[in-house]
Design an enzyme around this catalytic site. Sequence first.
Site, PDB file in Angstrom:
ATOM      1  N   GLU A  65       5.303  -5.169  -1.693  1.00  0.00           N
ATOM      2  CA  GLU A  65       6.129  -5.695  -1.247  1.00  0.00           C
ATOM      3  C   GLU A  65       7.055  -6.601  -0.137  1.00  0.00           C
ATOM      4  OE1 GLU A  65       9.100  -6.271  -2.204  1.00  0.00           O
ATOM      5  OE2 GLU A  65      10.081  -5.739  -4.260  1.00  0.00           O
ATOM      6  N   ASN A 102      18.053  -6.346  -5.243  1.00  0.00           N
ATOM      7  CA  ASN A 102      16.769  -7.395  -4.866  1.00  0.00           C
ATOM      8  C   ASN A 102      17.117  -8.524  -4.375  1.00  0.00           C
ATOM      9  OD1 ASN A 102      13.647  -6.660  -4.622  1.00  0.00           O
ATOM     10  ND2 ASN A 102      14.411  -5.361  -6.666  1.00  0.00           N
ATOM     11  N   ASP A 125      13.036  -9.622  -9.814  1.00  0.00           N
ATOM     12  CA  ASP A 125      12.548  -9.118  -8.305  1.00  0.00           C
ATOM     13  C   ASP A 125      12.484  -9.192  -7.528  1.00  0.00           C
ATOM     14  OD1 ASP A 125      11.339  -6.945  -6.432  1.00  0.00           O
ATOM     15  OD2 ASP A 125      10.794  -5.658  -7.871  1.00  0.00           O
TER      16      ASP A 125
END
Length: 289
Positions: free
Chosen positions: A23, A147, A197
Amino acid sequence: MSANSISPRKVETAVASADILGETPLWCDRSRKLWWIDIDGRLHQSFDPATGAHHVTSYACQFLGSQALTADGAHLLARDLTLHHRQTVIEVERGLDNRLNDGRVDARGRLWIGTMDNQLHRPNGALYRVTGDGQVVRIFDDVIVTNGIAFSPDHRTLYFTDTRRYRTFAFDFDLDDGVIRNRRLFADYSASQERPDGACVDVTGGLWTAFFSGGRVVRYRPDGTIDTVIPLPVTNPTCLCFGGSDLKTLYLTTARKFLDQQQLSVEPRAGHLLAIHGVAQGLPEHRFG
């Protein structure tokens, strides 16, 4: 207007990192490295495209939720529900079964970061604004999974995604006052339950979004229409940023999480840091503080 599709053959492996949940990739123009994390692996990582060097530092926490560059050249790391910068610890939230997740720094050095429900279905999360002196302000709550926080190039729009509500929102953003207003729906996948996302913007205002469990990246025009789709060789892309000396390489973090052994056997690049060259040009990241 139809969307362009970019061949998945253009997707390269930058680092075969095999992250559980990669991430928050960020390009640092000072170190000239790409930095990212493995949330579940609790790893902070860097990649130097000039040498190919990959460096990994592990942390003692349950989740390493996200990161930000800082004005003094270090990193701000979100560990569980607290932010850590050198010897400074900022508590953002307490008492809920949550963790810090996606965040981004605005052009005044304030971090906009949200929390998420660890069970992935309860609206326990919230969006916060954190200043360099440690002031934490809750902006709104009723969030399941924060997100896709990104700012338009003119600093007038903030984008925000709640992945488990399958929606991306846009807000009017006042850079001077650090206030958002006029929440509106930007993209809605609630019918199909696709999961937008992480996100970033390019120099012309396009919003690039990774679709977790969707195996693709899309670029939205500022009006919310899609003009580019990039199919990926992995099911779970998580976040993306532009990097390289000219900010023309799109880096993508990905995840092995939620994939069974059969899926992993046909997705050898799941969890790797991926790169696509020349699709657009990004903007430098702002620094906290």
